[in-house]
Scaffold this active site. Structure first.
Site, PDB file in Angstrom:
ATOM      1  N   LYS A 154      44.361  41.420  23.865  1.00 46.52           N
ATOM      2  CA  LYS A 154      43.365  40.613  23.285  1.00 46.52           C
ATOM      3  C   LYS A 154      41.875  41.289  23.124  1.00 46.52           C
ATOM      4  O   LYS A 154      41.167  41.104  22.303  1.00 46.52           O
ATOM      5  CB  LYS A 154      43.146  39.511  24.201  1.00 46.52           C
ATOM      6  CG  LYS A 154      44.449  38.415  24.295  1.00 46.52           C
ATOM      7  CD  LYS A 154      43.991  37.259  25.105  1.00 46.52           C
ATOM      8  CE  LYS A 154      45.181  36.332  25.287  1.00 46.52           C
ATOM      9  NZ  LYS A 154      45.089  35.078  26.142  1.00 46.52           N
TER      10      LYS A 154
ATOM     11  N   SER B 222      58.045  35.144  25.094  1.00 47.51           N
ATOM     12  CA  SER B 222      56.983  34.158  24.924  1.00 47.51           C
ATOM     13  C   SER B 222      57.511  32.850  24.122  1.00 47.51           C
ATOM     14  O   SER B 222      58.377  32.812  23.453  1.00 47.51           O
ATOM     15  CB  SER B 222      56.224  34.881  23.591  1.00 47.51           C
ATOM     16  OG  SER B 222      55.388  34.019  22.958  1.00 47.51           O
TER      17      SER B 222
ATOM     18  N   ARG C  31      37.328  37.035  43.903  1.00 51.24           N
ATOM     19  CA  ARG C  31      37.729  37.821  44.932  1.00 51.24           C
ATOM     20  C   ARG C  31      36.384  39.007  44.926  1.00 51.24           C
ATOM     21  O   ARG C  31      35.875  39.165  46.060  1.00 51.24           O
ATOM     22  CB  ARG C  31      38.895  38.244  44.786  1.00 51.24           C
ATOM     23  CG  ARG C  31      39.562  39.158  46.075  1.00 51.24           C
ATOM     24  CD  ARG C  31      40.814  39.356  45.750  1.00 51.24           C
ATOM     25  NE  ARG C  31      41.062  40.257  44.401  1.00 51.24           N
ATOM     26  CZ  ARG C  31      42.206  40.590  44.079  1.00 51.24           C
ATOM     27  NH1 ARG C  31      43.616  40.133  44.746  1.00 51.24           N
ATOM     28  NH2 ARG C  31      42.190  41.124  42.880  1.00 51.24           N
TER      29      ARG C  31
ATOM     30  N   HIS D 258      33.026  39.561  44.232  1.00 49.45           N
ATOM     31  CA  HIS D 258      31.798  38.552  43.713  1.00 49.45           C
ATOM     32  C   HIS D 258      30.853  38.838  42.794  1.00 49.45           C
ATOM     33  O   HIS D 258      30.577  38.067  41.910  1.00 49.45           O
ATOM     34  CB  HIS D 258      31.100  38.271  45.233  1.00 49.45           C
ATOM     35  CG  HIS D 258      30.016  37.441  45.089  1.00 49.45           C
ATOM     36  ND1 HIS D 258      29.964  35.977  44.620  1.00 49.45           N
ATOM     37  CD2 HIS D 258      28.679  37.451  45.500  1.00 49.45           C
ATOM     38  CE1 HIS D 258      28.979  35.411  44.533  1.00 49.45           C
ATOM     39  NE2 HIS D 258      28.114  36.289  44.922  1.00 49.45           N
TER      40      HIS D 258
HETATM   41  P1  ATR Z   1      42.943  37.716  33.028  1.00 48.52           P
HETATM   42  O1  ATR Z   1      42.769  38.523  31.874  1.00 48.52           O
HETATM   43  O2  ATR Z   1      44.324  36.925  33.311  1.00 48.52           O
HETATM   44  O3  ATR Z   1      41.973  37.047  33.633  1.00 48.52           O
HETATM   45  P2  ATR Z   1      42.148  39.877  34.978  1.00 48.52           P
HETATM   46  O4  ATR Z   1      41.167  40.039  33.840  1.00 48.52           O
HETATM   47  O5  ATR Z   1      42.988  41.133  35.373  1.00 48.52           O
HETATM   48  O6  ATR Z   1      43.350  39.008  34.220  1.00 48.52           O
HETATM   49  O7  ATR Z   1      41.623  38.966  35.983  1.00 48.52           O
HETATM   50  C1  ATR Z   1      42.314  38.542  37.113  1.00 48.52           C
HETATM   51  C2  ATR Z   1      41.583  37.564  38.008  1.00 48.52           C
HETATM   52  O8  ATR Z   1      42.413  37.334  39.026  1.00 48.52           O
HETATM   53  C3  ATR Z   1      40.533  38.369  38.698  1.00 48.52           C
HETATM   54  O9  ATR Z   1      39.257  37.586  38.721  1.00 48.52           O
HETATM   55  C4  ATR Z   1      41.013  38.630  39.819  1.00 48.52           C
HETATM   56  O10 ATR Z   1      40.098  39.064  41.044  1.00 48.52           O
HETATM   57  P3  ATR Z   1      39.232  40.423  41.123  1.00 48.52           P
HETATM   58  O11 ATR Z   1      38.136  40.340  39.992  1.00 48.52           O
HETATM   59  O12 ATR Z   1      38.914  40.281  42.344  1.00 48.52           O
HETATM   60  O13 ATR Z   1      40.502  41.281  40.747  1.00 48.52           O
HETATM   61  C5  ATR Z   1      41.679  37.603  40.377  1.00 48.52           C
HETATM   62  N1  ATR Z   1      42.885  37.718  41.183  1.00 48.52           N
HETATM   63  C6  ATR Z   1      43.957  38.279  40.956  1.00 48.52           C
HETATM   64  N2  ATR Z   1      44.840  38.331  42.259  1.00 48.52           N
HETATM   65  C7  ATR Z   1      44.273  37.796  43.026  1.00 48.52           C
HETATM   66  C8  ATR Z   1      44.335  37.273  44.298  1.00 48.52           C
HETATM   67  N3  ATR Z   1      45.362  37.327  45.090  1.00 48.52           N
HETATM   68  N4  ATR Z   1      43.243  36.500  44.898  1.00 48.52           N
HETATM   69  C9  ATR Z   1      42.255  36.259  44.333  1.00 48.52           C
HETATM   70  N5  ATR Z   1      41.934  36.462  43.201  1.00 48.52           N
HETATM   71  C10 ATR Z   1      42.849  37.137  42.433  1.00 48.52           C
END
Ligand code: ATR
Length: 273
Positions: A65, A14, A151, A153
């Site tokens: 968080k 961090s 991804r 929807h």
């Molecule tokens: P954060 O708290 O950092 O937002 P998260 O809640 O795990 O982390 O969300 C990750 C986001 O990145 C999600 O919107 C995820 O899409 P999904 O809801 O379909 O899982 C998106 N994400 C992660 N890897 C991805 C990839 N390779 N292509 C497109 N979207 C991706």
């Protein structure tokens, strides 16, 4: 001396101690800022112990968080909207106040780069915690349209429905996105795996602004991709990191540190410049 720290797991890398130490020096505040990496099921206890032992405030990062949101005594309106807490302050009357400065940090960084948000068309990629934290602060800037693409929807649809009382926010599937957009914000974690959100290259044009909430010593996969397709203005999440920290520092200490010089020093520390 007043004590602050950041809780996370992992948290060793961090940059928050570096940033807050510079803020404290700049504003001549006497404080120390450290790191805490409790086991995932020991965060609640570690948080309690920190404040029992005189801690004044803390930051909270991945994966704590959402849990922090449930552990504080009171929530700021923006933390309530974000569903997550990244900043906790022990108030003078002994209340643990949960706040969320991530979205404000994003907006401050966009503005510091000269990006106009009012009347703009914004495309937000992703529908996880990072997207949720950004939505209210972005909508408060009065864009003409904010489209969420994800991804999965249905998650974008749910998020849009949750925030559509605040402004013109809708969900669109990646393959149905209709440009032009003025600003694309990547809140997905795709760059972490060196992957790309499935965005059509035709949506990138020379006047678009590209923001990736991720950052690294070199361009993220998304920024490299956008540059390759003609984007001239690209920004990574390092500025957001410094701005959300400045906002947290302001919550704790009641005065706002400058961010420009600190960002420059952080870049030097990371070997970016
Ligand atoms: P954060 O708290 O950092 O937002 P998260 O809640 O795990 O982390 O969300 C990750 C986001 O990145 C999600 O919107 C995820 O899409 P999904 O809801 O379909 O899982 C998106 N994400 C992660 N890897 C991805 C990839 N390779 N292509 C497109 N979207 C991706």
């Amino acid at each position: 001396m007043d004590r602050y720290l950041v809780f996370g797991h992992p948290v060793r890398h961090s940059k928050s101690p570096f940033i807050h130490t510079l803020f404290a020096r700049q504003t001549q505040q006497e404080l120390e800022y450290g790191l805490a990496e409790p086991a995932v099921d020991e965060f609640a206890q570690a948080l309690r112990t920190f404040f029992d032992q005189g801690g004044k405030g803390c930051n909270v990062t991945v994966p704590f968080k959402e849990q922090a949101f449930t552990l504080v005594d009171r929530l700021s309106p923006r933390a309530k909207r974000a569903g997550a807490v990244n900043t906790i302050k022990l108030t003078d009357d002994g209340v643990l106040l949960g706040d969320n400065t991530d979205g404000a940090g994003l907006v401050a960084d966009l503005k510091s780069h000269g990006v106009t948000l009012a009347d703009s068309r914004i495309l937000l990629l992703g529908a996880g915690g990072a997207a949720r934290g950004a939505l209210a602060p972005l909508l408060a800037e009065l864009p003409s349209e904010l489209v969420i693409a994800n991804r999965t929807h249905t998650k974008a649809q749910q998020l849009a429905a949750e925030f559509d009382d605040l402004g013109p926010v809708t969900a669109q599937a990646y393959e149905q996105l209709a440009g032009p957009f003025d600003l694309v914000i990547n809140s997905t974690s795709a760059s972490l795996q060196g992957e790309l959100p499935p965005l059509a290259p035709a949506l990138i044009h020379t006047d678009i602004a590209i923001y990736d909430m991720m950052y690294g010593a070199s361009d993220t996969a998304f920024i490299s991709w956008a540059k390759k397709h003609g984007a001239r203005q690209t920004m990574d999440g390092l500025g957001m990191l410094v701005e959300q920290a400045a906002e947290a520092f302001t919550v704790w200490r009641g005065l706002r540190p400058g961010t420009k010089q600190v960002l420059r020093e952080l870049k030097r520390n990371l070997g970016v410049i």
